[in-house]
Every structure is written in structure tokens, then in C-alpha cells.
Design a protein around this motif. Sequence first.
Motif, PDB file in Angstrom:
ATOM      1  N   LEU A 159       0.832  -1.196   0.000  1.00  0.00           N
ATOM      2  CA  LEU A 159       0.000   0.000   0.000  1.00  0.00           C
ATOM      3  C   LEU A 159       0.873   1.256   0.000  1.00  0.00           C
ATOM      4  CD1 LEU A 159      -3.007   0.620  -0.057  1.00  0.00           C
ATOM      5  CD2 LEU A 159      -2.942   0.860   2.422  1.00  0.00           C
ATOM      6  N   GLU A 160       1.970   1.223   0.735  1.00  0.00           N
ATOM      7  CA  GLU A 160       2.909   2.344   0.749  1.00  0.00           C
ATOM      8  C   GLU A 160       3.498   2.559  -0.644  1.00  0.00           C
ATOM      9  OE1 GLU A 160       6.578   3.918   3.548  1.00  0.00           O
ATOM     10  OE2 GLU A 160       6.146   1.778   3.425  1.00  0.00           O
ATOM     11  N   HIS A 161       3.806   1.468  -1.321  1.00  0.00           N
ATOM     12  CA  HIS A 161       4.324   1.498  -2.692  1.00  0.00           C
ATOM     13  C   HIS A 161       3.313   2.177  -3.623  1.00  0.00           C
ATOM     14  CE1 HIS A 161       6.252  -0.046  -6.336  1.00  0.00           C
ATOM     15  NE2 HIS A 161       5.168  -0.723  -6.659  1.00  0.00           N
ATOM     16  N   LEU A 162       2.048   1.804  -3.477  1.00  0.00           N
ATOM     17  CA  LEU A 162       0.988   2.398  -4.294  1.00  0.00           C
ATOM     18  C   LEU A 162       0.774   3.860  -3.921  1.00  0.00           C
ATOM     19  CD1 LEU A 162      -1.198   1.984  -6.433  1.00  0.00           C
ATOM     20  CD2 LEU A 162      -2.696   1.118  -4.627  1.00  0.00           C
ATOM     21  N   LEU A 176       1.056   7.302  -6.217  1.00  0.00           N
ATOM     22  CA  LEU A 176      -0.069   8.215  -6.356  1.00  0.00           C
ATOM     23  C   LEU A 176       0.237   9.589  -5.778  1.00  0.00           C
ATOM     24  CD1 LEU A 176      -2.861   5.629  -5.634  1.00  0.00           C
ATOM     25  CD2 LEU A 176      -2.492   6.833  -7.775  1.00  0.00           C
ATOM     26  N   SER A 177       1.041   9.631  -4.707  1.00  0.00           N
ATOM     27  CA  SER A 177       1.458  10.922  -4.157  1.00  0.00           C
ATOM     28  C   SER A 177       2.254  11.694  -5.192  1.00  0.00           C
ATOM     29  CB  SER A 177       2.307  10.711  -2.895  1.00  0.00           C
ATOM     30  OG  SER A 177       1.547  10.144  -1.864  1.00  0.00           O
ATOM     31  N   ALA A 178       3.166  11.001  -5.867  1.00  0.00           N
ATOM     32  CA  ALA A 178       3.949  11.646  -6.926  1.00  0.00           C
ATOM     33  C   ALA A 178       3.038  12.105  -8.057  1.00  0.00           C
ATOM     34  CB  ALA A 178       5.004  10.676  -7.449  1.00  0.00           C
ATOM     35  N   SER A 236      -9.580   6.997  -6.479  1.00  0.00           N
ATOM     36  CA  SER A 236     -10.451   5.905  -6.913  1.00  0.00           C
ATOM     37  C   SER A 236      -9.590   4.824  -7.554  1.00  0.00           C
ATOM     38  CB  SER A 236     -11.513   6.416  -7.888  1.00  0.00           C
ATOM     39  OG  SER A 236     -10.913   7.035  -9.011  1.00  0.00           O
ATOM     40  N   GLY A 237     -10.208   3.821  -8.101  1.00  0.00           N
ATOM     41  CA  GLY A 237      -9.444   2.766  -8.775  1.00  0.00           C
ATOM     42  C   GLY A 237      -8.703   1.859  -7.814  1.00  0.00           C
ATOM     43  N   ALA A 238      -7.500   1.456  -8.211  1.00  0.00           N
ATOM     44  CA  ALA A 238      -6.724   0.475  -7.448  1.00  0.00           C
ATOM     45  C   ALA A 238      -6.426   0.950  -6.036  1.00  0.00           C
ATOM     46  CB  ALA A 238      -5.423   0.162  -8.185  1.00  0.00           C
ATOM     47  N   LEU A 239      -6.138   2.248  -5.858  1.00  0.00           N
ATOM     48  CA  LEU A 239      -5.853   2.766  -4.526  1.00  0.00           C
ATOM     49  C   LEU A 239      -7.016   2.537  -3.587  1.00  0.00           C
ATOM     50  CD1 LEU A 239      -4.362   4.399  -2.377  1.00  0.00           C
ATOM     51  CD2 LEU A 239      -5.229   6.469  -3.446  1.00  0.00           C
TER      52      LEU A 239
END
Length: 217
Positions: free
Chosen positions: A70-73, A77-79, A107-110
Motif C-alpha cells: 500500500l505504501e508502494h501504491l 499516487l502521491s507523486a 479511486s481505482g486500485a488505490l
Amino acid sequence: MPSPTARKHRTQAERSERTRELLLDATVECLVELGYAHTTVQEICQRAGLSRGAQQHHFTTKAELMTSALEHLFARLSAQILDATAELPPGQERIEVGIDQLWKAYSGALSTAAVELWVAARTDPELRRSLLPVDRALGHATLQFYREIVGADFDERRTETLLLLTVNLIRGLALDAMIGGEAKRRTALLTEWKSLMLEQFMTGGERPGPRAGRSPH
């Protein structure tokens, strides 16, 4: 000129990082497709094309692997959220486009992966402890993006409150999408929220004055 040993060490580091990415991407994929209850380490390793030994070398527990995924995702997304600031248009349209960017990010995968893990964390203290700082980090990145939308001259507390309202609305709409809610209704709610935000932050194209009870100087 770098020594052969240095080149070898860099190659090993790159391979290690690639192994981590394969495991983390496979974990997110499993959470989205199978849900937390059916996501096993064996399935993750199979999708990543790696052995259990390789997984255990990087992540000692399932909770650590899930949280790192989750941190990887979130990092990606933060970037994505912060990079989007360069593309925001000027004027009132800036707020509307900014909210659309937040919807796209949340939304989506996150949303799917995060919901799966937060539900599991309710009864898993180790997972919950690991997830909290990850969620806060994404919140900080989102707040930075939000400041770019509305400008730095607004009251900080008011800006943060409206950000939290926006994010929680978007998360709720993302959950609605996950359970098959009507897309037209979500679009209408987002459109209405944009109008409310414009009323808050724009008055004839100018910034609103200070809050009641506060000196303008």
C-alpha cells in the motif's frame, strides 16, 4: 571509471529493488482482484514469479508485505498528485480540475486495495499500526496539492478542513463505485461539491476576505 565491484554491487541492488517491486505490484493486484481474505503469500509469489525464500528475504510477515504494498501504491499516487500541480489551469477552473485529479488518484486500485486493508486492520492490530503512518503520508501529499489548488493565502485550518471533507467525500464515492452505485449520481455529487468549493474560495474571481472575528492585519 567505476570498478567492476561497484558495477556488480549496483546490479545486485537493482535486482533487489526489482524483486521488491514485483512482490509489491503482485500484492496490490491480488488485493484488487481477490480481496484480502483470499490473498495468500503463495499466490503473491506465484504472480510475481518468485520463490517464498525471495519473499521472506524482503518481507518477514504478511502484514509487512501488505503495508509495504500500500505504501508502494501511495508513493506512486502521491507523486502523481504532486506532478499534476504543473498542469492545473488558472482561475476558477483550477479548483474543478484539482478535484477531478483527486478523484482520479483516490479511486481505482488505490481505493480498492486500501479498503481491503483497512477492513482487515480493524481486527489486526499489527496491520493497523503499520497502515496509520502510510495513510498520514498520503494525507500530507494531498494537503500540499490542495494548497496548490486554492493558494497559500487562505486560512490554514479552513483549508485543511475543506481538504478532509473533499477526501472523505471522494473516498465515500469510491466505495459507492466498488459496490455498484450509480455513476450518474457520483458525477452529480462531485459537480455539486465543485460548486460549493467555488463559493468558498472564489468571489468574482477574487479571494474571499478573512474569516469573521479575525483581523485583516
